[in-house]
Enzyme design. Structure first.
Site, short mmCIF file in Angstrom:
data_model
loop_
_atom_site.label_atom_id
_atom_site.label_comp_id
_atom_site.label_asym_id
_atom_site.label_seq_id
_atom_site.Cartn_x
_atom_site.Cartn_y
_atom_site.Cartn_z
N ALA A 35 -1.86 4.67 -6.46
CA ALA A 35 -1.65 3.33 -7.04
C ALA A 35 -2.68 2.34 -6.49
O ALA A 35 -2.84 1.25 -7.04
CB ALA A 35 -0.23 2.85 -6.73
N LYS A 59 8.96 3.73 -2.84
CA LYS A 59 9.58 2.64 -2.08
C LYS A 59 9.65 1.37 -2.92
O LYS A 59 10.65 0.65 -2.89
CB LYS A 59 8.75 2.35 -0.80
CG LYS A 59 8.70 3.53 0.14
CD LYS A 59 7.77 3.27 1.32
CE LYS A 59 6.30 3.18 0.95
NZ LYS A 59 5.69 4.43 0.49
N ASP A 84 3.98 6.89 -0.92
CA ASP A 84 4.13 6.96 -2.38
C ASP A 84 5.43 7.62 -2.82
O ASP A 84 5.51 8.22 -3.89
CB ASP A 84 2.94 7.69 -3.02
CG ASP A 84 1.62 7.03 -2.68
OD1 ASP A 84 1.61 5.80 -2.56
OD2 ASP A 84 0.61 7.75 -2.53
N ARG A 134 -6.95 7.92 -6.73
CA ARG A 134 -7.25 9.32 -6.39
C ARG A 134 -6.11 10.23 -6.84
O ARG A 134 -4.94 9.85 -6.73
CB ARG A 134 -7.41 9.48 -4.87
CG ARG A 134 -8.64 8.82 -4.31
CD ARG A 134 -8.71 9.00 -2.80
NE ARG A 134 -7.74 8.16 -2.09
CZ ARG A 134 -7.59 8.14 -0.77
NH1 ARG A 134 -8.30 8.95 0.00
NH2 ARG A 134 -6.71 7.33 -0.20
N HIS A 182 2.64 -0.29 -4.26
CA HIS A 182 4.06 -0.11 -4.58
C HIS A 182 4.28 -0.48 -6.04
O HIS A 182 4.06 -1.62 -6.44
CB HIS A 182 4.93 -0.96 -3.65
CG HIS A 182 4.83 -0.55 -2.21
ND1 HIS A 182 5.52 -1.17 -1.20
CD2 HIS A 182 4.12 0.44 -1.61
CE1 HIS A 182 5.23 -0.58 -0.05
NE2 HIS A 182 4.38 0.39 -0.27
N GLN A 197 3.51 3.04 3.40
CA GLN A 197 3.14 4.41 3.81
C GLN A 197 4.40 5.25 4.09
O GLN A 197 5.43 4.96 3.51
CB GLN A 197 2.19 4.38 5.01
CG GLN A 197 0.80 3.83 4.69
CD GLN A 197 0.71 2.32 4.74
OE1 GLN A 197 1.12 1.71 5.69
NE2 GLN A 197 0.16 1.71 3.72
P1 GDP Z 1 5.44 3.67 -3.19
O1 GDP Z 1 4.10 3.47 -2.62
O2 GDP Z 1 6.36 4.41 -2.26
O3 GDP Z 1 6.08 2.40 -3.68
O4 GDP Z 1 5.27 4.61 -4.46
P2 GDP Z 1 4.12 4.48 -5.60
O5 GDP Z 1 4.43 3.32 -6.44
O6 GDP Z 1 2.77 4.56 -4.98
O7 GDP Z 1 4.30 5.85 -6.36
C1 GDP Z 1 5.49 6.17 -6.97
C2 GDP Z 1 5.23 6.41 -8.46
O8 GDP Z 1 6.34 7.07 -9.01
C3 GDP Z 1 5.08 5.13 -9.25
O9 GDP Z 1 4.18 5.37 -10.31
C4 GDP Z 1 6.49 4.88 -9.80
O10 GDP Z 1 6.50 4.15 -11.01
C5 GDP Z 1 6.94 6.28 -10.03
N1 GDP Z 1 8.39 6.51 -9.87
C6 GDP Z 1 9.25 5.97 -8.97
N2 GDP Z 1 10.48 6.52 -9.11
C7 GDP Z 1 10.38 7.41 -10.11
C8 GDP Z 1 11.30 8.32 -10.72
O11 GDP Z 1 12.45 8.44 -10.33
N3 GDP Z 1 10.81 9.11 -11.73
C9 GDP Z 1 9.53 9.04 -12.17
N4 GDP Z 1 9.15 9.84 -13.16
N5 GDP Z 1 8.64 8.20 -11.62
C10 GDP Z 1 9.06 7.41 -10.60
P1 IMO Z 2 2.12 3.39 0.14
O1 IMO Z 2 2.71 2.19 0.85
C1 IMO Z 2 -0.12 7.10 0.50
C2 IMO Z 2 -3.25 7.20 3.57
C3 IMO Z 2 -4.70 7.29 3.12
C4 IMO Z 2 -5.30 8.06 4.27
C5 IMO Z 2 -4.56 7.50 5.47
C6 IMO Z 2 -5.31 6.40 6.21
O2 IMO Z 2 1.70 3.10 -1.27
O3 IMO Z 2 3.01 4.57 0.29
P2 IMO Z 2 -5.77 3.85 5.66
O4 IMO Z 2 -6.48 3.21 4.52
O5 IMO Z 2 -4.35 3.41 5.81
O6 IMO Z 2 -6.52 3.73 6.96
O7 IMO Z 2 -5.76 5.43 5.29
O8 IMO Z 2 -3.33 6.99 4.98
N1 IMO Z 2 -2.49 6.08 3.00
C7 IMO Z 2 -1.54 6.22 2.06
N2 IMO Z 2 -1.13 7.31 1.39
N3 IMO Z 2 0.46 5.92 0.29
C8 IMO Z 2 0.08 4.82 0.98
O9 IMO Z 2 0.73 3.65 0.91
C9 IMO Z 2 -1.00 4.93 1.88
N4 IMO Z 2 -1.66 4.06 2.68
C10 IMO Z 2 -2.54 4.78 3.36
O10 IMO Z 2 -4.78 7.98 1.90
O11 IMO Z 2 -4.95 9.42 4.16
MG MG Z 3 2.08 3.87 -3.10
#
Ligand code: GDP
Ligand code: IMO
Ligand code: MG
Length: 426
Positions: free
Chosen positions: A300, A21, A18, A304, A46, A225
């Site tokens: 996302a 990416k 998270d 949680r 993502h 991840q």
């Molecule tokens: P990923 O799984 O690595 O793609 O990340 P996620 O999408 O799960 O979580 C990143 C969250 O941070 C998302 O809600 C994005 O919209 C938000 N986000 C990403 N870059 C920024 C930033 O520079 N500032 C803020 N405030 N939010 C961001």
């Molecule tokens: P993105 O790509 C954050 C975590 C789960 C759990 C562990 C194992 O959005 O960054 P799984 O369902 O993969 O067997 O769960 O890994 N987990 C993540 N945490 N971002 C993710 O993906 C995750 N994908 C799995 O919360 O701790």
């Molecule tokens: Mg994510």
């Protein structure tokens, strides 16, 4: 990012997932011809924000919103049901996916029985999984009893296979004390319904990537991840079941490691984690709540609340080493805009001794005491800044310190959720 010598770039999470990416891949995909997801499955979430609003991508590469050709690589475990739900949603929101989205014929399928097994195991093992069937699908893959996309070309064989596997899963579910059961007929119906949609987009993905690189095209390999969730290098057993690190990108995209030219690690300006397991720099509940509220730190995929804490340089240095990171993209700097002081973990201490490497055992990591350095906050909004020189001096100093601690150059700084809220470091 891309240039005469840089054609193939891996984007990886360098913390616990998270990191943002999706946003970084979306920004970079403007100049990419091909974007490939190489591991993980529907556990990923993502987020990308465009003029058309917010999109959360679970299995489809984030490059789809920029119009890049997207591939789901052989290293991904594909849940066909949710894949098509995601695809249909994109189509209904006006995103073009026809001739833009292909799936490796070697990718393994996540089926309903994998999800039942994941949930039954989770009740005992308490890893905090996403419940998307990821672990059981990879178990079947490595146990040589998985079903791959290409197997749907021989549907009668696939039907028999999936019935036998559903029955075997039911034996396992009984052993695990679960009262849920997989219905073989439902599995057959699922394959019959989805094979006609999946097969026309099934390709030899590794070959597609190879040929694109031969033509001199630009390719992004999108990780899911993060490094500390890698099955080998992460906080085992509190990890996911795939190699999230850059080594996994070559295997999971179906190319050789020498094809990769650069690896960018995405890091938040602080740290979050979802699920169980050690997290040395986790903040106390009040501060964690403040970060969570400011950063919108809710999963996302599962919704949680994410655990929140400070930047951990031991984690990021470790991620630099195991990924061979050539640069960093720092996200969510703006979330720290209102803090007067910002702690940064520069090392750990165990029994009074300094430690600056990642221990193999989670028990050891959970006993580590983080050593903090406190940096001054800038208490100004950074969300409108587009050049490094325009950042408040304390924000620049904060980034300089992260870069020094990580011993890796910062290439991008993100200051908001939107595409345009990005600073490219010259
Ligand atoms: P990923 O799984 O690595 O793609 O990340 P996620 O999408 O799960 O979580 C990143 C969250 O941070 C998302 O809600 C994005 O919209 C938000 N986000 C990403 N870059 C920024 C930033 O520079 N500032 C803020 N405030 N939010 C961001
Ligand atoms: P993105 O790509 C954050 C975590 C789960 C759990 C562990 C194992 O959005 O960054 P799984 O369902 O993969 O067997 O769960 O890994 N987990 C993540 N945490 N971002 C993710 O993906 C995750 N994908 C799995 O919360 O701790
Ligand atoms: Mg994510």
């Amino acid at each position: 990012m891309f240039g005469p010598k840089i054609h193939c770039v891996v984007i990886v999470g360098a913390q616990w997932g998270d990191e943002g990416k999706g946003k970084i891949v979306d920004v970079l995909a403007e100049r990419a011809d091909l974007v490939v997801r190489y591991q993980g499955g529907a556990n990923a979430g993502h987020t990308v924000n465009t003029d058309a609003g917010q999109f959360v991508l679970h299995q489809i590469p984030s490059g789809i919103l920029q119009g890049a050709v997207c591939l789901v690589g052989n290293g991904v475990v594909l849940d066909p049901e949710t894949f098509f739900t995601e695809l249909d949603e994109l189509t209904s929101r006006g995103v073009r996916t026809e001739h833009k989205l292909y799936v490796s014929d070697r990718a393994h399928l996540t089926l309903p029985y994998h999800k039942l097994l994941d949930r039954a195991r989770e009740r005992r093992e308490q890893i905090g999984t996403t419940g998307r069937g990821i672990g059981p699908t990879y178990e079947d893959k490595y146990g040589r009893r998985g079903l791959r996309v290409g197997d749907l070309r021989h549907l009668s064989r696939a039907r028999e296979f999936v019935c036998a596997r559903a029955e075997a899963a039911n034996d396992f579910l009984a052993l695990l004390g679960s009262t849920e059961r997989a219905d073989p007929k439902e599995h057959v119906a699922l394959l019959e319904r989805l094979a006609p949609r999946l097969l026309p987009i099934a390709v030899d993905a590794g070959r597609v990537v190879f040929e694109a690189l031969e033509r001199g095209e630009s390719v992004l390999l999108e990780g899911a991840q993060g490094a500390l969730l890698d099955v080998d290098h992460g906080t085992y057993p509190y990890v996911t079941s795939s190699n999230t690190t850059a080594g996994g990108a070559a295997v999971g995209a179906g190319i050789g490691p020498t094809a990769i030219d650069a690896v960018t690690g995405v890091v938040k300006a602080y740290t979050t984690r979802v699920g169980n397991g050690p997290f040395p720099t986790e903040a106390d509940p009040e501060v964690a709540k403040r970060i969570r509220d400011l950063g919108g730190e809710f999963g996302a995929t599962t919704g949680r609340p994410r655990r929140c804490g400070w930047f951990d340089a031991v984690v990021v240095r470790y991620a630099v080493r195991i990924n061979g990171l050539t640069g960093l993209a720092v996200t969510k700097l703006d979330v720290l805009d209102t803090f007067s002081e910002i702690p940064v973990c520069v090392g750990y201490r165990l029994n009074g001794e300094a430690v600056d490497s990642m221990p193999a055992e989670v028990e050891m990591l959970s006993r580590m005491e983080p050593l903090y350095e406190t940096l001054p906050g800038w208490q100004k909004s950074t969300t409108g800044v587009r050049r490094l020189a325009d950042l408040p001096p304390a924000a620049r100093a904060y980034l300089d310190r992260l870069q020094d601690l990580a011993r890796t150059p910062i290439q991008y700084v993100s200051v908001g959720t939107r595409r345009d809220q990005i600073i490219e470091v010259p």
